[in-house]
Design an enzyme around this catalytic site. Structure first.
Site, short mmCIF file in Angstrom:
data_model
loop_
_atom_site.label_atom_id
_atom_site.label_comp_id
_atom_site.label_asym_id
_atom_site.label_seq_id
_atom_site.Cartn_x
_atom_site.Cartn_y
_atom_site.Cartn_z
N GLU A 104 45.71 61.66 25.03
CA GLU A 104 46.55 62.33 26.04
C GLU A 104 46.66 61.47 27.30
OE1 GLU A 104 49.19 64.92 26.74
OE2 GLU A 104 47.83 65.67 25.21
N GLU A 111 53.83 56.93 29.67
CA GLU A 111 55.00 57.59 30.23
C GLU A 111 55.23 57.18 31.68
OE1 GLU A 111 54.67 61.80 29.65
OE2 GLU A 111 55.15 61.64 27.52
#
Length: 165
Positions: A104, A111
């Site tokens: 994660e 991102e």
């Protein structure tokens, strides 16, 4: 005497053959000093720890999936404690939970880097984000399977007598 032209020649100047001879690409990577390219390079271990904690708090604040993951992590640990799992099972659970958190975190870092490098929509930016999300999905599926293998037998052992009564 001739001046050495390559790193390999410099390494063999003393008449000894080096234990390792690195390719020039490898040497280029090894010679790239982070402080020459980044304004934020910590020389303090305490500051590094604070940056890492800030990253974790950022994830908990802005990434809703991380908050869900935190709830599941606590729930799995509480269940493992209630079941009285042996140390080896605890180790497996800790590794799989850590793997999920890491996936994660890496996905969020990807991102952020893609958003910074490509503020406009680009097909390759989409690929990077989608592949990062796929890594998180893969880790989550693995966690569900491992959790089932580790937790289901002792859970059934504990619940079946209660259900039969």
């Amino acid at each position: 005497m001739k001046t050495p032209q390559t790193e390999t020649e410099r390494q063999t100047l003393n008449g000894r053959r080096p234990l390792l001879i690195f390719h020039p690409d490898t040497l280029e990577t090894l010679n790239a000093r982070p402080e020459d390219y980044s304004p934020i390079v910590s020389k303090s271990r305490l500051k590094s720890l604070r940056y890492a904690l800030a990253g974790w708090l950022y994830m908990l604040r802005y990434q809703k999936n991380t908050r869900i993951q935190a709830v599941f992590s606590v729930a799995v640990m509480a269940l493992a404690f209630w079941l009285g799992l042996p140390p080896r099972d605890w180790a497996v659970l800790v590794v799989i939970i850590t793997m999920n958190w890491m996936a994660e975190f890496i996905n969020a870092a990807l991102e952020a880097a893609v958003n910074l490098a490509s503020p406009q929509l680009h097909p390759m930016a989409r690929v990077c984000k989608d592949v990062g999300a796929a890594a998180v999905l893969l880790a989550a599926v693995a966690a569900v399977l491992v959790g089932a293998f580790v937790l289901a037998p002792p859970l059934l052992e504990r619940l079946v007598p209660l259900l039969v009564q």
